[in-house]
Scaffold this motif. Structure first.
Motif, PDB file in Angstrom:
ATOM      1  N   GLY A 126       0.791  -1.227   0.000  1.00 47.49           N
ATOM      2  CA  GLY A 126       0.000   0.000   0.000  1.00 47.49           C
ATOM      3  C   GLY A 126       0.817   1.267   0.000  1.00 47.49           C
ATOM      4  O   GLY A 126       0.265   2.375   0.025  1.00 47.49           O
ATOM      5  N   ARG A 127       2.130   1.136  -0.077  1.00 49.03           N
ATOM      6  CA  ARG A 127       2.994   2.311   0.049  1.00 49.03           C
ATOM      7  C   ARG A 127       3.255   3.019  -1.272  1.00 49.03           C
ATOM      8  O   ARG A 127       3.957   4.024  -1.297  1.00 49.03           O
ATOM      9  N   PHE A 128       2.729   2.495  -2.378  1.00 52.81           N
ATOM     10  CA  PHE A 128       3.067   3.054  -3.677  1.00 52.81           C
ATOM     11  C   PHE A 128       2.241   4.274  -4.059  1.00 52.81           C
ATOM     12  O   PHE A 128       2.489   4.902  -5.077  1.00 52.81           O
ATOM     13  N   GLY A 129       1.227   4.624  -3.259  1.00 51.69           N
ATOM     14  CA  GLY A 129       0.419   5.798  -3.583  1.00 51.69           C
ATOM     15  C   GLY A 129      -0.421   5.614  -4.833  1.00 51.69           C
ATOM     16  O   GLY A 129      -0.623   6.562  -5.594  1.00 51.69           O
ATOM     17  N   ALA A 130      -0.876   4.388  -5.076  1.00 54.35           N
ATOM     18  CA  ALA A 130      -1.693   4.080  -6.251  1.00 54.35           C
ATOM     19  C   ALA A 130      -2.677   2.987  -5.879  1.00 54.35           C
ATOM     20  O   ALA A 130      -2.542   2.321  -4.843  1.00 54.35           O
ATOM     21  N   ASP A 131      -3.712   2.798  -6.717  1.00 53.51           N
ATOM     22  CA  ASP A 131      -4.692   1.745  -6.457  1.00 53.51           C
ATOM     23  C   ASP A 131      -4.049   0.377  -6.585  1.00 53.51           C
ATOM     24  O   ASP A 131      -3.225   0.132  -7.482  1.00 53.51           O
ATOM     25  N   VAL A 132      -4.418  -0.514  -5.653  1.00 56.86           N
ATOM     26  CA  VAL A 132      -3.907  -1.877  -5.626  1.00 56.86           C
ATOM     27  C   VAL A 132      -5.089  -2.835  -5.706  1.00 56.86           C
ATOM     28  O   VAL A 132      -6.058  -2.703  -4.953  1.00 56.86           O
ATOM     29  N   HIS A 133      -5.007  -3.823  -6.595  1.00 58.66           N
ATOM     30  CA  HIS A 133      -6.090  -4.789  -6.800  1.00 58.66           C
ATOM     31  C   HIS A 133      -5.558  -6.177  -6.449  1.00 58.66           C
ATOM     32  O   HIS A 133      -4.617  -6.661  -7.081  1.00 58.66           O
ATOM     33  N   VAL A 134      -6.159  -6.810  -5.436  1.00 60.16           N
ATOM     34  CA  VAL A 134      -5.685  -8.109  -4.977  1.00 60.16           C
ATOM     35  C   VAL A 134      -6.082  -9.204  -5.968  1.00 60.16           C
ATOM     36  O   VAL A 134      -7.246  -9.328  -6.329  1.00 60.16           O
ATOM     37  N   VAL A 135      -5.091  -9.985  -6.374  1.00 59.08           N
ATOM     38  CA  VAL A 135      -5.345 -11.144  -7.233  1.00 59.08           C
ATOM     39  C   VAL A 135      -5.541 -12.388  -6.370  1.00 59.08           C
ATOM     40  O   VAL A 135      -6.499 -13.138  -6.536  1.00 59.08           O
ATOM     41  N   GLU A 136      -4.623 -12.602  -5.438  1.00 59.75           N
ATOM     42  CA  GLU A 136      -4.699 -13.722  -4.504  1.00 59.75           C
ATOM     43  C   GLU A 136      -3.703 -13.492  -3.374  1.00 59.75           C
ATOM     44  O   GLU A 136      -2.761 -12.700  -3.528  1.00 59.75           O
ATOM     45  N   PRO A 137      -3.980 -14.118  -2.211  1.00 60.76           N
ATOM     46  CA  PRO A 137      -5.113 -14.945  -1.788  1.00 60.76           C
ATOM     47  C   PRO A 137      -6.143 -14.110  -1.029  1.00 60.76           C
ATOM     48  O   PRO A 137      -5.924 -12.904  -0.801  1.00 60.76           O
ATOM     49  N   PRO A 138      -7.231 -14.725  -0.577  1.00 60.95           N
ATOM     50  CA  PRO A 138      -8.254 -13.972   0.182  1.00 60.95           C
ATOM     51  C   PRO A 138      -7.702 -13.366   1.468  1.00 60.95           C
ATOM     52  O   PRO A 138      -8.176 -12.313   1.913  1.00 60.95           O
ATOM     53  N   GLU A 139      -6.723 -14.027   2.102  1.00 59.57           N
ATOM     54  CA  GLU A 139      -6.157 -13.497   3.347  1.00 59.57           C
ATOM     55  C   GLU A 139      -5.537 -12.113   3.142  1.00 59.57           C
ATOM     56  O   GLU A 139      -5.599 -11.253   4.038  1.00 59.57           O
ATOM     57  N   LEU A 140      -4.970 -11.873   1.965  1.00 54.72           N
ATOM     58  CA  LEU A 140      -4.385 -10.564   1.696  1.00 54.72           C
ATOM     59  C   LEU A 140      -5.475  -9.514   1.541  1.00 54.72           C
ATOM     60  O   LEU A 140      -5.330  -8.384   2.024  1.00 54.72           O
ATOM     61  N   ARG A 141      -6.567  -9.887   0.879  1.00 59.01           N
ATOM     62  CA  ARG A 141      -7.687  -8.946   0.736  1.00 59.01           C
ATOM     63  C   ARG A 141      -8.230  -8.555   2.110  1.00 59.01           C
ATOM     64  O   ARG A 141      -8.515  -7.388   2.381  1.00 59.01           O
ATOM     65  N   ALA A 142      -8.357  -9.551   3.001  1.00 60.60           N
ATOM     66  CA  ALA A 142      -8.852  -9.278   4.353  1.00 60.60           C
ATOM     67  C   ALA A 142      -7.888  -8.382   5.114  1.00 60.60           C
ATOM     68  O   ALA A 142      -8.301  -7.518   5.905  1.00 60.60           O
ATOM     69  N   ALA A 143      -6.588  -8.567   4.887  1.00 61.72           N
ATOM     70  CA  ALA A 143      -5.593  -7.739   5.573  1.00 61.72           C
ATOM     71  C   ALA A 143      -5.704  -6.286   5.145  1.00 61.72           C
ATOM     72  O   ALA A 143      -5.540  -5.369   5.976  1.00 61.72           O
ATOM     73  N   PHE A 144      -5.985  -6.032   3.860  1.00 62.31           N
ATOM     74  CA  PHE A 144      -6.197  -4.651   3.411  1.00 62.31           C
ATOM     75  C   PHE A 144      -7.397  -4.041   4.132  1.00 62.31           C
ATOM     76  O   PHE A 144      -7.375  -2.865   4.519  1.00 62.31           O
TER      77      PHE A 144
END
Length: 332
Positions: A296-314
């Motif tokens: 999340g440090r890049f200052g741009a939109d990030v779209h999770v491809v995999e896994p679901p645990e990463l999406r939950a962490a966001f």
């Protein structure tokens, strides 16, 4: 007495051949140099007079081997070897063994006798090294040599291990250790010993600047294989905080930035161009929230491809940051 130009050139050619492989039959050397076997014997004697230890074999055809001598004779180096030495000498501060001044003097000595073409190449590769300036005990060659000897001899070492704030052997806060030394590793401006800790019965990585070696006489040990059979990956994994050769949490995302912008900031991952102004990033970290924060440090939109645990962490980070933004301060 100076040697004729042809003789000098032939001596350099002979020396180059002797350095290229371990043993040379006399007739083969004579054929390669285009001279008689008697001339080869005379040239070998000339090289011996210059300080080279050349052993002659017995038999009808004889043979020659270049051995180590009591003193360092003149060296014959090709262009690439000279460049490698020049770069290595400039990078000496990164070795963290206190040889910076000797390295500067050695580079100056070599540079003075370089032909113009090599001096131009060496001068074109100038850089500055930033060594680690942490307040730790300086590691010198006297520290490294006994460990290297013990590794080669497969000999157990005994040492005191200083605590993080200790500076001298009088401040020892750890009991003496016994370990089977396997590898010396230079990384992050420090030296590390990869060893099997006999007290803990497991692999450990010790900072050499915190080790105070005691006299050791053995016993000998049978070498073990580091996990993964790759010392570089093993040490890198330990630096990351894990025991395996990979991060415990890995994920893949698409970032709305070109790969050329993202790649310099992704040290242990894979960045691939997808289309204009977008790239995919696959990387790991020690936890899902840490990985989300990293991405999340890049200052741009990030779209999770995999896994679901990463999406939950966001999502977890978003809630945490929202609470921070709404807070009025430590007491708010």
């Amino acid at each position: 007495m100076s040697q004729p130009a042809g003789t000098a050139s032939r001596l350099l050619a002979l020396l180059s051949l002797l350095q290229a492989r371990r043993d040379w039959p006399g007739p083969v050397l004579a054929e390669r140099l285009g001279v008689s076997l008697r001339t080869v014997r005379r040239d070998v004697d000339r090289l011996r007079d210059m300080g080279y230890e050349i052993r002659a074999g017995r038999g009808s055809v004889g043979g020659y081997r270049l051995d180590a001598g009591a003193e360092l004779p003149p060296l014959l180096l090709d262009d690439d070897q000279v460049m490698a030495i020049a770069v290595a000498l400039q990078a000496a501060p990164l070795a963290a063994v206190g040889v910076e001044d000797a390295a500067r003097r050695a580079l100056s000595t070599i540079r003075r006798v370089m032909p113009g073409r090599l001096r131009t190449r060496v001068d074109a590769v100038q850089f500055t090294t930033l060594a680690d300036d942490s307040p730790v005990r300086v590691v010198g060659t006297d520290d490294l040599a006994p460990l290297s000897t013990a590794i080669r001899a497969r000999e157990v070492v005994r040492f005191d291990y200083l605590g993080g704030s200790a500076r001298t052997s009088q401040e020892r806060v750890q009991p003496p250790r016994r370990a089977e030394p396997h590898h010396l590793v230079a990384a992050r401006g420090r030296w590390y010993l990869v060893a099997w800790d006999l007290g803990a019965a497991q692999w450990r990585i010790f900072r050499v600047d915190r080790m105070v070696l005691r006299a050791h006489t053995g016993p000998r040990f049978t070498p073990r294989t580091v996990p993964g059979d790759d010392v570089q990956q093993f040490v890198a994994a330990r630096f990351r905080g894990g025991a395996s050769n990979d991060w415990p949490c890995r994920g893949k995302v698409v970032v709305d930035l070109p790969a050329r912008v993202v790649a310099p900031f992704v040290e242990d991952g894979v960045v691939e161009d997808l289309e204009v102004e977008r790239c995919s990033v696959e990387v790991g970290s020690w936890s899902w929230t840490a990985l989300a924060a990293l991405l999340g440090r890049f200052g741009a939109d990030v779209h999770v491809v995999e896994p679901p645990e990463l999406r939950a962490a966001f999502g977890e980070l978003a809630e945490r940051f929202a609470r921070t933004a709404a807070s009025g301060g430590p007491g708010g």
